[in-house]
Design an enzyme around this catalytic site. Structure first.
Site, mmCIF file in Angstrom:
data_model
loop_
_atom_site.group_PDB
_atom_site.id
_atom_site.type_symbol
_atom_site.label_atom_id
_atom_site.label_comp_id
_atom_site.label_asym_id
_atom_site.label_seq_id
_atom_site.Cartn_x
_atom_site.Cartn_y
_atom_site.Cartn_z
ATOM 1 N NE ARG A 101 61.536 29.203 31.355
ATOM 2 C CZ ARG A 101 62.639 29.838 31.746
ATOM 3 N NH1 ARG A 101 63.206 30.717 30.944
ATOM 4 N NH2 ARG A 101 63.172 29.608 32.926
ATOM 5 C CG ASP B 108 72.673 37.108 27.511
ATOM 6 O OD1 ASP B 108 72.972 35.901 27.654
ATOM 7 O OD2 ASP B 108 72.243 37.814 28.441
ATOM 8 C CE1 TYR C 57 71.598 30.707 35.887
ATOM 9 C CE2 TYR C 57 73.683 31.753 36.428
ATOM 10 C CZ TYR C 57 72.349 31.858 36.071
ATOM 11 O OH TYR C 57 71.799 33.089 35.875
ATOM 12 C CE LYS C 58 69.706 31.179 32.710
ATOM 13 N NZ LYS C 58 69.507 32.465 32.028
ATOM 14 C CG PHE D 283 66.758 37.549 31.327
ATOM 15 C CD1 PHE D 283 65.960 36.461 31.626
ATOM 16 C CD2 PHE D 283 67.536 38.099 32.340
ATOM 17 C CE1 PHE D 283 65.953 35.916 32.904
ATOM 18 C CE2 PHE D 283 67.532 37.563 33.614
ATOM 19 C CZ PHE D 283 66.733 36.473 33.905
HETATM 20 C C1 LIG Z 1 69.479 33.625 32.824
HETATM 21 C C2 LIG Z 1 69.834 34.884 32.102
HETATM 22 C C3 LIG Z 1 70.658 35.849 32.688
HETATM 23 C C4 LIG Z 1 71.098 35.681 34.109
HETATM 24 O O1 LIG Z 1 72.005 36.654 34.504
HETATM 25 P P1 LIG Z 1 72.714 36.524 35.914
HETATM 26 O O2 LIG Z 1 73.623 37.683 35.979
HETATM 27 O O3 LIG Z 1 73.388 35.192 35.952
HETATM 28 O O4 LIG Z 1 71.646 36.549 36.977
HETATM 29 C C5 LIG Z 1 71.012 36.957 31.938
HETATM 30 N N1 LIG Z 1 70.574 37.111 30.668
HETATM 31 C C6 LIG Z 1 69.767 36.212 30.087
HETATM 32 C C7 LIG Z 1 69.308 36.415 28.694
HETATM 33 C C8 LIG Z 1 69.349 35.079 30.796
HETATM 34 O O5 LIG Z 1 68.538 34.192 30.224
#
Ligand SMILES: *Cc1c(COP(=O)(O)O)cnc(C)c1O
Length: 416
Positions: free
Chosen positions: A377, A203, A228-229, A131
């Site tokens: 997705r 992560d 939040y996911k 990501f």
């Molecule tokens: C959704 C996601 C994030 C989001 O990071 P934020 O700091 O909350 O914007 C980070 N890393 C991964 C792998 C994600 O899927």
């Protein structure tokens, strides 16, 4: 071949089915984007009312103690801990995933730098397909440090193990890939990193609440992730950070704010880190948002991750099988691994007009999302996704593709 009635029968026999009732889901919507923003637990509305009307409105500043605001990052961290295979005192809920990753990377590089055995190492390994924020945070830290660190971007999970060699200070991986849904073998990669005397940060953005996790058994070093996911904490709810107990004393938070101080209210001019995981905190927490996460976590207390994983695989298996059976005339490409051990809780297919097809689905109330390049997705959240939802979503997808009922001129939104 499965019928819609078969799907209804599976829902009727599903022990997790009653949990759906604890979520607010709009009529006429099939929500397949809980991997991006989880649905709202019904209880969150009353909790928001309580926090805003009573705790803030009436009790005011007394709520830091009276309502337990001050302890919230660690109390919720303890509640979240079992979902990731951690123990109480090892997790805090705070800041964003990006910020927590920065802290974990900085602390890990610092630990390696003071160990003579690894002090000369200058390589951080990650995947090119990670990501983007994870990559950007590492790049930003490297630039800021000015100590010659480089980021080794690896192409494809197969190349990872061989790219972790004796030059590597730190491995930074995302457990489930946000685009492909590929799930890494956390145990094997952690073992491999340690065999090379590298540290490893995981992560868990697309893993926490989606797949069983055992950070303790894997003996990982650090982990961060979103709430939040799959954890249904609400838009922008604070993220979490886990530090293995063996590293806690040496964990130096680069954002050494007063909330990470051993005695924040002593108001001393010198920083002294808190003895425990609270040293990973920085400053004052967004209490309203943080408090609502508890409603998301409480739903998980009524089930367990094995049951969730079983249903998740059944839903994703069904989705893949139905799409392949009903849409075989169309140029769809399955991106997500078929092997269960390599699959998270979402499924991605490529289509040359993926963006337009996703927009057509959304117009029919079937909410998935689109990720460059060409990827459609679909997230499956066992707490509230039904088998019949999968059937209906594929039915709509088949119709849209068969009738070419999508608008190729559809404008792309900035955020989907
Ligand atoms: C959704 C996601 C994030 C989001 O990071 P934020 O700091 O909350 O914007 C980070 N890393 C991964 C792998 C994600 O899927």
């Amino acid at each position: 071949m499965m019928t819609r009635n078969d799907c209804l029968a599976r829902d009727a026999a599903d022990p997790l089915a009653p949990l759906r009732d604890q979520f607010e889901l709009p009529q006429g919507v099939i929500y397949l984007d809980g991997n991006s923003l989880g649905a709202r637990p019904k209880a969150a509305l009353a909790r928001a009312q309580q926090v805003i009307a009573q705790e803030w409105g009436i009790d005011l500043v007394r709520s830091w103690n009276l309502a337990g605001w001050f302890d919230l990052p660690s109390r919720l961290g303890d509640k979240l801990a079992p979902l990731i295979g951690a123990a109480p005192g090892q997790v805090v809920v705070t800041d964003s995933t990006s910020v927590n990753l920065f802290k974990a990377l900085a602390a890990a590089l610092q630990m390696q730098a003071v160990d003579p055995a690894t002090a000369a190492r200058r390589v951080i390994v990650t995947e090119r397909a990670n990501f983007p924020t994870d990559i950007y945070i590492a790049q930003g830290l490297i630039q800021w440090l000015q100590r010659g660190y480089t980021l080794r971007l690896v192409d494809g999970p197969e190349q990872l193990a061989t790219s972790i060699d004796a030059d590597v200070a730190l491995v930074m991986l995302t457990h489930v890939n946000y685009r492909s849904g590929h799930l890494h073998d956390m145990q094997a990669l952690t073992d491999h990193a340690h065999a090379q005397s590298a540290l490893i940060t995981w992560d868990l953005a697309h893993s926490a609440g989606a797949v069983p996790l055992d950070l303790t058994a894997c003996d990982a070093d650090f982990a961060v992730g979103c709430t939040y996911k799959y954890l249904n904490g609400g838009p922008g709810s604070p993220a979490f950070i886990w530090v293995h107990p063996r590293h806690q004393a040496a964990f130096r938070n680069p954002l050494s704010g007063w909330w990470g101080h051993a005695a924040p209210f002593a108001m001393q001019p010198d920083f002294a880190a808190s003895a425990g995981i609270r040293r990973a905190l920085c400053g004052t927490q967004p209490i309203v948002s943080l408090a609502l996460l508890e409603c998301g976590l409480d739903v998980f207390l009524q089930t367990d991750m094995q049951a969730i994983r079983g249903k998740s695989l059944a839903l994703t298996d069904l989705f893949i099988a139905l799409v392949e059976a009903r849409c075989s005339a169309h140029p769809l490409g399955l991106v997500t691994p078929r092997i269960h051990a390599q699959r998270g809780s979402h499924v991605s297919f490529t289509h040359p007009h993926g963006y337009a097809v996703v927009q057509a689905l959304i117009a029919r109330g079937i909410i998935g999302d689109y990720r460059e390049p060409e990827i459609m997705r679909f997230g499956f959240t066992p707490l509230y996704t039904r088998f019949v939802d999968v059937w209906d979503a594929v039915d709509a997808l088949a119709q849209i593709l068969d009738q070419q009922a999508y608008d190729l001129a559809a404008e792309r939104d900035a955020v989907t």
